[in-house]
Structures are given as C-alpha cells and as structure tokens.
Design an enzyme around this catalytic site. Structure first.
Site, PDB file in Angstrom:
ATOM      1  N   LYS A  73      33.499 -37.613   8.940  1.00  0.00           N
ATOM      2  CA  LYS A  73      34.898 -37.404   8.659  1.00  0.00           C
ATOM      3  C   LYS A  73      35.073 -38.053  10.477  1.00  0.00           C
ATOM      4  O   LYS A  73      34.768 -36.941  11.806  1.00  0.00           O
ATOM      5  CB  LYS A  73      36.040 -36.795   8.515  1.00  0.00           C
ATOM      6  CG  LYS A  73      37.395 -37.348   8.300  1.00  0.00           C
ATOM      7  CD  LYS A  73      38.669 -36.888   7.617  1.00  0.00           C
ATOM      8  CE  LYS A  73      39.934 -37.088   8.074  1.00  0.00           C
ATOM      9  NZ  LYS A  73      41.058 -36.148   7.022  1.00  0.00           N
ATOM     10  N   SER A 148      42.941 -39.308   3.675  1.00  0.00           N
ATOM     11  CA  SER A 148      43.306 -39.750   4.777  1.00  0.00           C
ATOM     12  C   SER A 148      41.109 -39.926   5.143  1.00  0.00           C
ATOM     13  O   SER A 148      40.841 -40.571   6.265  1.00  0.00           O
ATOM     14  CB  SER A 148      43.826 -38.938   6.076  1.00  0.00           C
ATOM     15  OG  SER A 148      43.260 -37.525   6.126  1.00  0.00           O
ATOM     16  N   SER A 172      43.839 -34.612   1.238  1.00  0.00           N
ATOM     17  CA  SER A 172      43.222 -35.580   2.119  1.00  0.00           C
ATOM     18  C   SER A 172      42.075 -35.598   2.185  1.00  0.00           C
ATOM     19  O   SER A 172      41.188 -36.500   2.443  1.00  0.00           O
ATOM     20  CB  SER A 172      42.779 -35.486   3.326  1.00  0.00           C
ATOM     21  OG  SER A 172      44.347 -36.343   4.180  1.00  0.00           O
TER      22      SER A 172
HETATM   23  N1  GLN Z   1      48.921 -37.272   2.602  1.00  0.00           N
HETATM   24  C1  GLN Z   1      49.192 -36.351   3.296  1.00  0.00           C
HETATM   25  C2  GLN Z   1      49.804 -36.819   4.419  1.00  0.00           C
HETATM   26  O1  GLN Z   1      49.756 -37.624   4.900  1.00  0.00           O
HETATM   27  C3  GLN Z   1      47.838 -35.323   3.014  1.00  0.00           C
HETATM   28  C4  GLN Z   1      47.245 -35.491   4.888  1.00  0.00           C
HETATM   29  C5  GLN Z   1      46.035 -35.096   5.440  1.00  0.00           C
HETATM   30  O2  GLN Z   1      45.595 -33.792   4.092  1.00  0.00           O
HETATM   31  N2  GLN Z   1      45.184 -34.521   5.640  1.00  0.00           N
HETATM   32  O3  GLN Z   1      50.099 -35.792   5.390  1.00  0.00           O
END
Ligand code: GLN
Length: 480
Positions: A73, A148, A172
C-alpha cells in the site's frame, strides 16, 4: 494441504490468478520457476489487467531479491520509490528510508512489485478518495474494491500480486479483503512496527497482510511482526507464529456477538453466508454460543470518528509545503502554507482535519476527545469480558458486499457505516482476521474472526480450518 490450486501447473505456466504465495515458494524451492520468471509473470498480469483495475500507483520493474514478489500500500515508505499515501500533497515524494515492514520484507528476499492505490491518507472505505482515481473490484469492475487498502486487495484478488501489505486503522485491511474475496489480517496493536508508515491515527494504525490464504497470511505476518527499536509502541511476540495445519475446531469456544451480527444495515445475503459459516464451526467441533457487545457496537463508530480525526488533525499538520512533496506557488509563508494545504488535500482529509481540530479545541476537548477515550476503555472492557467466555468471536466483516462506484461518495456517513462492524475490535487493540465465507449475489462475503490480544495463532488456526471446510474459490468468476 492448500496445493490444489497449483494442480496442472506445468513448468513455465504461472497462473497468477490461482497461485498462492506458499505455492510460489514451492516453485522457487523446486527450481520450477526463477524469481525473475515469477516477477515477470506478475508484471505481465499487471500490464494486462491493471488498466482496468487501477490497483497500482507505481510499479517497480527491477526485481531486487529472488523470493516471492509483494505489493505495498502506498502508505508504506520505500526508499527511492515514490510514496504518496494517495494524496496530491505527497506527489513526487521519494522517502530516503524504508519503513521497517518494507526492510523486513526486503531482508526476507521479497522483491517489491509496486505501490498500491488507496484512499487519501487511508481515509475511506472504497478507494474512491484516492487523488489518483479509484481502483476497481476484480469481481465486478463497476464496483469498489473497498478501502482504504483497496489497491492491495484488488491486486491480490485480480492476480496482480501473490500477496500484499495494507494498513488498518478502522477496518482498511479487513473490509477491502472482504469485498474482494481474499484474506486480511489486522494484527494486535503493537505487534507490527509503524516506523515509516505515513501516519493517520497513531493509536490505531496497524499494517497487515492481504493474501489468498490464511497460511499465506501467517507467513507474511511472521515476516513483518515483532519488536522494532524504531517504534516504541511495539512488543516482542509472546510466541512464534505458527503455520496453521489443523482442519478442525475441536476445543475452540466460538462466540457470536448478537449486536455485531444483527446490526442494522447488514444485507440478508451477508447474514446468510455468515450463519452458514457459524453452523460449519459446530460441524468442525467448536462449541458455539451467543454473547453481547451492546455498547461496543453502539458507540464504536462514533468513538472512532472522534479519536481518529483528532489524531489525524495532529499528524497531518506536518504537510506544510516545506518538508515534503507539493509546494504551492505563493508569496509569503502563511499564504504558501494555506495554499499548499488547500490544493494538496482532498475533501476527506480536510473534513477529518476540521472534525479533529474541533474535537481537540479548548473548551470541547473534555466533552469530545476526553469522553471518547473513556468510551474506548469501556469498549475494551466489554470485549475482554466476552473473550473470557469465548476464544474467538465471529461476525460479518462488512455489512454489505462490494457496492457500485459512486453509490456512497455523496454521503460520508453511509461510507463510514461500511466499517461499523470492523471498527469495534480495533478500538480495543484486538487482532481480527477476515476470510471469505461465500458469495451473495455473486460477490464475496467476509467473515470476521476476533480474538484476544496476541491470539493471531488461534485466529490462523480457526481461519484455516474454516477455509478448508468452506473451500471458497478466490478466483473472481468473470476471470476464471
Ligand atoms: N474507513 C475508515 C476511515 O475512513 C477506516 C480507514 C482505515 O482503516 N484506514 O477512517
């Protein structure tokens, strides 16, 4: 075990859609393929399918190392390789050092295939918040891969990488793994170094493997986990990581938290697939019972949306046009700061910075941030009580299967709800594993397994036993 996908693979034929990392290791050990051949097979797959999937932001043509290649990532710093965190504000930024997880993968001989697409600064659940355009789901390119870490999940599911790393702050790794039909581990907080990970919410951020199988997840976790002198929040693992081999669940007490399984918004097809997996636990010899997590499920999401933005507003203060990446053309330092941040950040980071700065401001700090910290302790205690009676807790990972691109972009709250089931264990610092447990409307459903701190070996064991019994085919039907 687990070798069935490789059956029929002759020398010179590398089916990247099916090959697991473990099978790739076997190919290398038996000298049926070289590291270069393996790397090229994936680069060819990327050439073929990434124009549609857009899982990668950057690819690395030179194979450094002769092991099984890996994708990271783009939140993971890689020396000399552009690292953007999906943001325009970091366009062109080439770190001068490797994140500890990147260094550990390199030391283990895993060459880097490339950097994967992500929601900007890991804020999102669909990869649509990437400043570089969304990734698409290999099961249906009109749908999101989740987020994400959507690029990493799409890369593994689409046969563009045998395995990948993502990061999980509030779901994420788990949620995109669920939406793409692959395995995602969010490790116990403190077991994987955050050194060199572009920070979102430091008390929650944790890097985790995205793989085709549970055994691959254990292999990759074994490489990245453990104490790191560069990150003082890390600890040594209490026991070595074991590769799971058991096909049963005898002696495992499985708890089904009512609220995590009956939350509003869970699609019927998702509930059905998870219910079948729970029945399977019984057949595999587990003792299954019900438990409750009422407060964690009710308050997990709101608590997260105070703590994560608060930490983000502080972490993102460093992007000032001086130290990294983008600098707006402006005269005067104040205008330069303001214009750089205005041009460089997308809407979601701006929304989080405003929320966080507000929650932390004098006069509101105790009411919002302080209160959220107390609620977090309550969530931790509620999980601890449930995990005294049970070894593993089960629920859906995501309330829905992959949704169409654009379906939630106009409504941040609807998007935030994608992680309502994944967030509560994260708030408690617990590890959790998402494995595919079936299809609903032709799209993968993820099963979440939650355990006590440092229970990764148990999650791998239970996940592997279920994986064998479920026999889910991870190759997207349209590509099979
Ligand atoms: N969807 C969650 C957010 O937008 C989690 C994101 C993540 O785990 N990086 O914060």
């Amino acid at each position: 075990m687990g070798h069935s996908f490789a059956r029929g693979l002759g020398r010179g034929v590398i089916d990247t859609l099916r090959l697991t990392a473990e099978q790739a290791i076997d190919l290398l050990e038996r000298r049926e393929a070289s590291g270069g051949e393996l790397h090229n097979a994936y680069l060819t797959a990327i050439d073929e399918r990434d124009p549609e999937l857009h899982a990668f932001l950057t690819t690395v043509p030179e194979a450094g190392g002769d092991g099984v290649p890996i994708a990271f990532k783009d939140v993971i710093s890689t020396r000399g390789v552009e690292t953007t965190a999906g943001s325009k504000i970091l366009a062109g930024y080439r770190p001068v050092y490797d994140a500890t997880v990147a260094a550990r993968c390199r030391d283990a001989g895993l060459p880097l295939l490339g950097k994967t697409n992500m929601d900007e600064f890991a804020m999102g659940s669909s990869t649509e918040n990437s400043a570089y355009g969304p990734s698409r789901n290999p099961w249906d390119p009109e749908r999101v891969p989740g987020g994400s870490s959507g690029g990493s999940a799409a890369a593994v599911a689409g046969g563009l990488a045998p395995w990948a790393l993502g990061s999980d702050t509030g779901g994420s790794v788990k949620q995109p793994a669920a939406l793409c039909g692959v395995v995602g581990l969010r490790p116990t907080y403190g077991t994987v170094s955050r050194f060199g990970i572009i920070a979102f919410a430091s008390s929650l951020d944790q890097v985790g493997p995205i793989t085709k199988t549970v055994r691959d997840s254990a292999r990759l976790y074994r490489i990245i986990a453990g104490r790191d002198a560069c990150d003082t929040t890390t600890v040594a693992l209490p026991e070595p990581v074991e590769l799971p081999a058991s096909d049963d669940l005898r002696g495992v007490r499985v708890g089904v938290p009512k609220e995590l399984n009956e939350a509003e918004g869970i699609e019927p097809g998702v509930s059905e697939a998870v219910a079948r997996a729970i029945d399977l636990c019984r057949e595999l010899g587990a003792e299954v019972g019900e438990c409750g997590l009422p407060r964690s499920v009710e308050f997990g999401l709101p608590c997260y949306y105070l703590i994560a933005p608060s930490e983000a507003s502080s972490n993102l203060a460093r992007y000032d046009g001086v130290r990294y990446g983008l600098r707006a053309a402006a005269t005067g330092i104040r205008d330069m700061y303001e214009q750089t941040r205005d041009e460089g950040f997308g809407d979601e980071p701006k929304r989080r910075i405003m929320l966080g700065a507000y929650a932390l401001s004098a006069g509101y700090y105790e009411a919002f941030y302080g209160q959220a910290q107390k609620v977090r302790t309550m969530i931790r205690d509620e999980f601890a009580a449930a995990l005294e009676r049970f070894d593993v807790l089960l629920s859906p990972t995501s309330p829905t299967v992959a949704f169409p691109l654009g379906a939630k972009t106009e409504n941040p709250l609807a998007m935030y709800l994608s992680d309502a089931l994944a967030i509560p264990p994260n708030m408690a610092g617990l590890p959790s594993l998402s494995i595919p447990c079936g299809l609903s409307e032709g799209l993968p459903v993820g099963l979440q397994l939650i355990g006590p701190q440092f229970s990764e070996n148990l999650l791998f064991r239970a996940g592997h036993a279920l994986e064998q019994a479920l026999a889910f085919d991870p190759v997207p039907a349209r590509l099979a």
